[in-house]
Design an enzyme around this catalytic site. Structure first.
Site, PDB file in Angstrom:
ATOM      1  N   LYS A  22     -16.809  -1.735  -3.453  1.00 15.30           N
ATOM      2  CA  LYS A  22     -16.352  -2.643  -4.426  1.00 15.30           C
ATOM      3  C   LYS A  22     -15.861  -2.465  -5.679  1.00 15.30           C
ATOM      4  O   LYS A  22     -15.106  -2.923  -5.650  1.00 15.30           O
ATOM      5  CB  LYS A  22     -17.368  -3.388  -4.635  1.00 15.30           C
ATOM      6  CG  LYS A  22     -17.353  -4.490  -5.860  1.00 15.30           C
ATOM      7  CD  LYS A  22     -18.466  -5.154  -6.267  1.00 15.30           C
ATOM      8  CE  LYS A  22     -18.526  -5.892  -7.144  1.00 15.30           C
ATOM      9  NZ  LYS A  22     -18.629  -4.835  -8.945  1.00 15.30           N
ATOM     10  N   ASN A  23     -16.446  -1.356  -6.210  1.00 15.64           N
ATOM     11  CA  ASN A  23     -15.554  -0.867  -7.266  1.00 15.64           C
ATOM     12  C   ASN A  23     -14.268  -0.100  -7.381  1.00 15.64           C
ATOM     13  O   ASN A  23     -14.105   0.398  -8.751  1.00 15.64           O
ATOM     14  CB  ASN A  23     -16.958  -0.118  -8.177  1.00 15.64           C
ATOM     15  CG  ASN A  23     -17.606  -1.355  -8.892  1.00 15.64           C
ATOM     16  OD1 ASN A  23     -17.410  -2.964  -8.655  1.00 15.64           O
ATOM     17  ND2 ASN A  23     -19.123  -1.210  -9.127  1.00 15.64           N
ATOM     18  N   ARG A  93     -14.636  -9.789 -13.717  1.00 10.56           N
ATOM     19  CA  ARG A  93     -14.667  -8.721 -14.123  1.00 10.56           C
ATOM     20  C   ARG A  93     -12.999  -7.651 -14.415  1.00 10.56           C
ATOM     21  O   ARG A  93     -12.428  -7.018 -15.200  1.00 10.56           O
ATOM     22  CB  ARG A  93     -15.685  -7.487 -14.196  1.00 10.56           C
ATOM     23  CG  ARG A  93     -15.343  -6.903 -15.768  1.00 10.56           C
ATOM     24  CD  ARG A  93     -16.602  -6.998 -16.514  1.00 10.56           C
ATOM     25  NE  ARG A  93     -16.749  -6.821 -17.800  1.00 10.56           N
ATOM     26  CZ  ARG A  93     -16.406  -7.249 -18.890  1.00 10.56           C
ATOM     27  NH1 ARG A  93     -16.168  -8.507 -18.766  1.00 10.56           N
ATOM     28  NH2 ARG A  93     -15.753  -6.385 -20.055  1.00 10.56           N
ATOM     29  N   CYS A 117     -20.279 -10.806 -13.940  1.00 13.92           N
ATOM     30  CA  CYS A 117     -21.965 -10.642 -13.551  1.00 13.92           C
ATOM     31  C   CYS A 117     -22.227 -11.116 -14.992  1.00 13.92           C
ATOM     32  O   CYS A 117     -21.727  -9.963 -16.196  1.00 13.92           O
ATOM     33  CB  CYS A 117     -22.344  -9.935 -12.885  1.00 13.92           C
ATOM     34  SG  CYS A 117     -22.286  -9.848 -11.114  1.00 13.92           S
ATOM     35  N   ARG A 122     -20.122  -7.886 -22.925  1.00 10.81           N
ATOM     36  CA  ARG A 122     -19.020  -7.222 -22.365  1.00 10.81           C
ATOM     37  C   ARG A 122     -17.787  -6.895 -23.093  1.00 10.81           C
ATOM     38  O   ARG A 122     -16.963  -7.944 -22.474  1.00 10.81           O
ATOM     39  CB  ARG A 122     -18.873  -7.457 -21.193  1.00 10.81           C
ATOM     40  CG  ARG A 122     -20.204  -7.834 -20.126  1.00 10.81           C
ATOM     41  CD  ARG A 122     -19.992  -7.782 -18.969  1.00 10.81           C
ATOM     42  NE  ARG A 122     -19.737  -6.943 -17.637  1.00 10.81           N
ATOM     43  CZ  ARG A 122     -20.300  -6.570 -16.581  1.00 10.81           C
ATOM     44  NH1 ARG A 122     -19.820  -7.604 -15.286  1.00 10.81           N
ATOM     45  NH2 ARG A 122     -19.286  -5.602 -15.390  1.00 10.81           N
ATOM     46  N   PRO A 123     -17.827  -5.795 -23.885  1.00 14.55           N
ATOM     47  CA  PRO A 123     -16.833  -6.431 -24.731  1.00 14.55           C
ATOM     48  C   PRO A 123     -15.362  -5.523 -24.068  1.00 14.55           C
ATOM     49  O   PRO A 123     -15.862  -4.173 -23.309  1.00 14.55           O
ATOM     50  CB  PRO A 123     -17.351  -5.167 -26.305  1.00 14.55           C
ATOM     51  CG  PRO A 123     -18.402  -4.833 -25.730  1.00 14.55           C
ATOM     52  CD  PRO A 123     -18.995  -5.617 -24.432  1.00 14.55           C
ATOM     53  N   ILE A 124     -14.414  -5.737 -24.421  1.00 16.87           N
ATOM     54  CA  ILE A 124     -13.345  -4.383 -24.047  1.00 16.87           C
ATOM     55  C   ILE A 124     -12.896  -3.825 -24.885  1.00 16.87           C
ATOM     56  O   ILE A 124     -11.498  -3.618 -24.903  1.00 16.87           O
ATOM     57  CB  ILE A 124     -12.072  -5.197 -23.291  1.00 16.87           C
ATOM     58  CG1 ILE A 124     -11.374  -6.809 -23.361  1.00 16.87           C
ATOM     59  CG2 ILE A 124     -12.781  -6.333 -21.781  1.00 16.87           C
ATOM     60  CD1 ILE A 124     -10.459  -6.865 -22.865  1.00 16.87           C
ATOM     61  N   ASP A 125     -12.813  -3.719 -26.283  1.00 25.43           N
ATOM     62  CA  ASP A 125     -12.660  -2.777 -26.908  1.00 25.43           C
ATOM     63  C   ASP A 125     -12.512  -1.544 -27.165  1.00 25.43           C
ATOM     64  O   ASP A 125     -11.097  -0.764 -27.529  1.00 25.43           O
ATOM     65  CB  ASP A 125     -13.559  -2.539 -28.203  1.00 25.43           C
ATOM     66  CG  ASP A 125     -14.715  -2.137 -28.094  1.00 25.43           C
ATOM     67  OD1 ASP A 125     -15.759  -2.553 -27.233  1.00 25.43           O
ATOM     68  OD2 ASP A 125     -15.116  -1.601 -28.615  1.00 25.43           O
ATOM     69  N   GLN A 126     -12.604  -0.792 -25.829  1.00 30.16           N
ATOM     70  CA  GLN A 126     -12.802   0.821 -25.403  1.00 30.16           C
ATOM     71  C   GLN A 126     -11.030   0.266 -24.853  1.00 30.16           C
ATOM     72  O   GLN A 126     -10.515   1.553 -25.460  1.00 30.16           O
ATOM     73  CB  GLN A 126     -13.562   1.432 -24.792  1.00 30.16           C
ATOM     74  CG  GLN A 126     -14.677   1.630 -25.389  1.00 30.16           C
ATOM     75  CD  GLN A 126     -14.353   2.747 -26.841  1.00 30.16           C
ATOM     76  OE1 GLN A 126     -14.099   3.519 -27.003  1.00 30.16           O
ATOM     77  NE2 GLN A 126     -15.033   1.820 -27.971  1.00 30.16           N
ATOM     78  N   ASP A 306     -26.660  -0.217 -11.075  1.00 33.59           N
ATOM     79  CA  ASP A 306     -25.971  -1.505 -10.393  1.00 33.59           C
ATOM     80  C   ASP A 306     -27.457  -1.077  -9.070  1.00 33.59           C
ATOM     81  O   ASP A 306     -27.340  -1.553  -7.969  1.00 33.59           O
ATOM     82  CB  ASP A 306     -24.646  -1.376  -9.877  1.00 33.59           C
ATOM     83  CG  ASP A 306     -23.719  -1.483 -10.232  1.00 33.59           C
ATOM     84  OD1 ASP A 306     -23.574  -2.350 -11.389  1.00 33.59           O
ATOM     85  OD2 ASP A 306     -22.959  -0.912 -10.239  1.00 33.59           O
ATOM     86  N   ILE A 328     -27.441   1.116 -20.120  1.00 35.66           N
ATOM     87  CA  ILE A 328     -26.329   0.239 -20.395  1.00 35.66           C
ATOM     88  C   ILE A 328     -25.946  -1.367 -20.618  1.00 35.66           C
ATOM     89  O   ILE A 328     -25.406  -1.039 -20.900  1.00 35.66           O
ATOM     90  CB  ILE A 328     -25.348   0.295 -18.247  1.00 35.66           C
ATOM     91  CG1 ILE A 328     -25.866   1.926 -17.935  1.00 35.66           C
ATOM     92  CG2 ILE A 328     -24.080  -0.054 -18.496  1.00 35.66           C
ATOM     93  CD1 ILE A 328     -25.187   3.262 -18.205  1.00 35.66           C
ATOM     94  N   ARG A 398     -19.517 -11.777  -4.019  1.00 34.68           N
ATOM     95  CA  ARG A 398     -18.413 -11.356  -4.255  1.00 34.68           C
ATOM     96  C   ARG A 398     -18.533  -9.262  -4.213  1.00 34.68           C
ATOM     97  O   ARG A 398     -17.453  -8.841  -4.312  1.00 34.68           O
ATOM     98  CB  ARG A 398     -18.862 -11.123  -5.993  1.00 34.68           C
ATOM     99  CG  ARG A 398     -18.118 -12.471  -6.466  1.00 34.68           C
ATOM    100  CD  ARG A 398     -19.202 -12.718  -8.410  1.00 34.68           C
ATOM    101  NE  ARG A 398     -18.047 -10.988  -8.683  1.00 34.68           N
ATOM    102  CZ  ARG A 398     -18.692 -10.247  -9.426  1.00 34.68           C
ATOM    103  NH1 ARG A 398     -19.544 -10.210 -10.198  1.00 34.68           N
ATOM    104  NH2 ARG A 398     -18.943  -9.598  -9.469  1.00 34.68           N
TER     105      ARG A 398
END
Ligand code: EPU
Length: 419
Positions: A22-23, A93, A117, A122-126, A306, A328, A398
């Site tokens: 999936k990922n 996501r 989920c 769940r930041p996206i700063d990076q 996971d 995590i 999902r």
């Protein structure tokens, strides 16, 4: 409303074929936007996240032809829209991968802030730091991410923490950038290597995926014209490995990459289970109560977050007291409340939880709080005495293809019921 109804206990026995990851799939599909051509993708898991991603690609102008339920042909010659269908992108996501790939292809994109989920912040700063290092301007406007660039120019990006999503996203943005992009402190998960392999097959020049440093030499165009098969799902394989141990069953798990599962194998051996590897198959069986063990989740090659809820079920039924440290995600112990309804004895606080092993779990009505929690509850239902009802199946759908059919094949008494 749909629910899964499981009557146990049943030791899982038999052979199971693992689907594509999936990922990996949810990144490879956006990566097709970098191709000015046609490509074929095989071994795609037929799950709702993949179907939604295909709809989003169509909204941007891609043409998708389903050849069979796990194979598609994607024609991305005419990408004519730079605003992704906002409601769809908010649903999951991985829609953030549209930013890296569309910045590369069209130098512009607007997407809904990614959902997914609920595992805590769940930041996206990076991701943003990486895009900006390559010359893009990124703004959050009314809950949407708007990114644009005159042109992308390769740069060195040092990740403040190991992030799977940011590593992939910066890799995507670097593919068509001018010059060389270097990602330091990169994530090393198997699907990062898979996405790099996909892009290289289509004409990119990416080196070092799977190590701490990834180097992307920009190319002017990806021509496509190739067929690529998605790597087998490490997490689905691990889910069945842990299902075999928890239920004291005997499974042969086919179509997996045993090297991706070494830390799961080591943990299963530590708790008294058995593992035998034969090519791309893993034989797992367990005929005694598992021993207690401590687990700490870490980026690959550490124990994957996971698979944390799934090993939580095993440790709930182990001999003695175990501790899991989740390093995590902030909120990955929500499932423990549900397992406690089934007779488990788990005390979760912050990022750790204590599991006092019990002899039996008992059927109850429980709610899947996220995708992997759902998988863990299915395993718990199979192990439990009596009938378990699991609600909130959209989380499970999902990420797992034909989940109840696969468990039924292994002997589980499981049915999906529409109320
Ligand atoms: N982080 C930041 N800033 C960022 C990005 C990440 O602070 O810009 C933090 C996160 O908050 C987290 C840590 O870094 O604490 C790691 O996050 P990462 O970016 O690696 O996670 P992700 O890319 O959002 C992917 C998977 C998750 C999986 C994690 C960790 C996808 C679509 N999702 O998420 O999968 O748990 O990596 O391996 O690939 C699942 O499949 O059930 C799932 C949640």
């Amino acid at each position: 409303m749909e629910k899964l109804v499981i009557t146990g206990p049943t030791p899982l026995k038999g052979e199971i074929f693992v689907s594509g990851a999936k990922n990996s799939a949810v990144a490879i599909l956006p990566a097709t936007l970098l191709i000015d051509g046609i490509c074929t993708i095989k071994n795609l898991p037929n799950i709702s996240d993949v179907r939604i991603t295909c709809e989003i690609l169509e909204g941007l102008g891609a043409k998708i032809n389903w050849i069979d339920k796990n194979t598609i042909e994607v024609d991305t010659r005419d990408i004519n829209n730079t605003i992704a269908p906002i409601d769809l992108t908010r649903k999951f996501r991985a829609s953030y991968y549209l930013i890296g790939s569309m910045l590369g292809r069209k130098k512009e994109i607007e997407v809904g802030l990614p959902g997914g989920c609920n595992l805590g912040a769940r930041p996206i700063d990076q991701h943003i730091k990486g895009f900006e290092a390559l010359g893009a301007k990124v703004e959050i406007i009314s809950g949407n991410v708007c990114a644009r660039a005159e042109k992308l120019i390769g740069n060195t990006v040092y990740m403040d923490m190991v992030s799977v999503g940011a590593t992939i996203n910066i890799m995507l943005a670097g593919v068509l950038a001018e010059g060389t992009t270097i990602i330091d402190n990169a994530a090393k998960e198997p699907h990062i290597v898979d996405i790099a392999n996909f892009l290289n097959t289509m004409g990119a020049d990416i080196r070092g995926a799977g190590t701490d440093t990834i180097k992307i030499n920009g190319v002017t165009k990806l021509k496509g014209g190739q067929t690529y098969s998605v790597v087998p799902d490490q997490i689905e394989a691990g889910t069945f490995m842990l299902g075999a141990v928890a239920s004291r069953g005997d499974l042969i798990i086919k179509n997996c990459v045993p090297e991706h599962l070494e830390c799961i194998t080591a943990k299963i051996l530590e708790i008294g289970g058995n593992v035998e590897i034969n090519g791309d198959s893993i034989h797992v069986w367990c005929d005694t109560k598992p021993n207690k063990a401590n687990v700490k989740t870490l980026p690959y090659p550490g124990f994957p977050t996971d698979l944390q809820p799934q090993i939580g079920v095993v440790l709930s039924l182990a001999d003695g007291t175990s501790i899991i440290n989740e390093s995590i995600w902030e909120s990955r112990f929500q499932y423990t409340n549900e397992l406690n309804k089934m007779g488990a004895k788990i005390t979760a606080q912050g990022k750790s939880a204590i599991f006092e092993g019990v002899d039996n779990l008992y059927g109850a009505s429980v709610y899947s709080t996220d995708l992997r929690a759902g998988a863990a509850l299915i395993i718990a239902g199979v192990c439990a005495t009596g009938t378990t009802e699991i609600y909130n199946l959209h989380h499970i759908d999902r990420g797992y293809e034909n989940i109840e059919e696969k468990f039924r094949l292994l002997g589980a008494n499981i049915e999906r019921i529409i109320e």
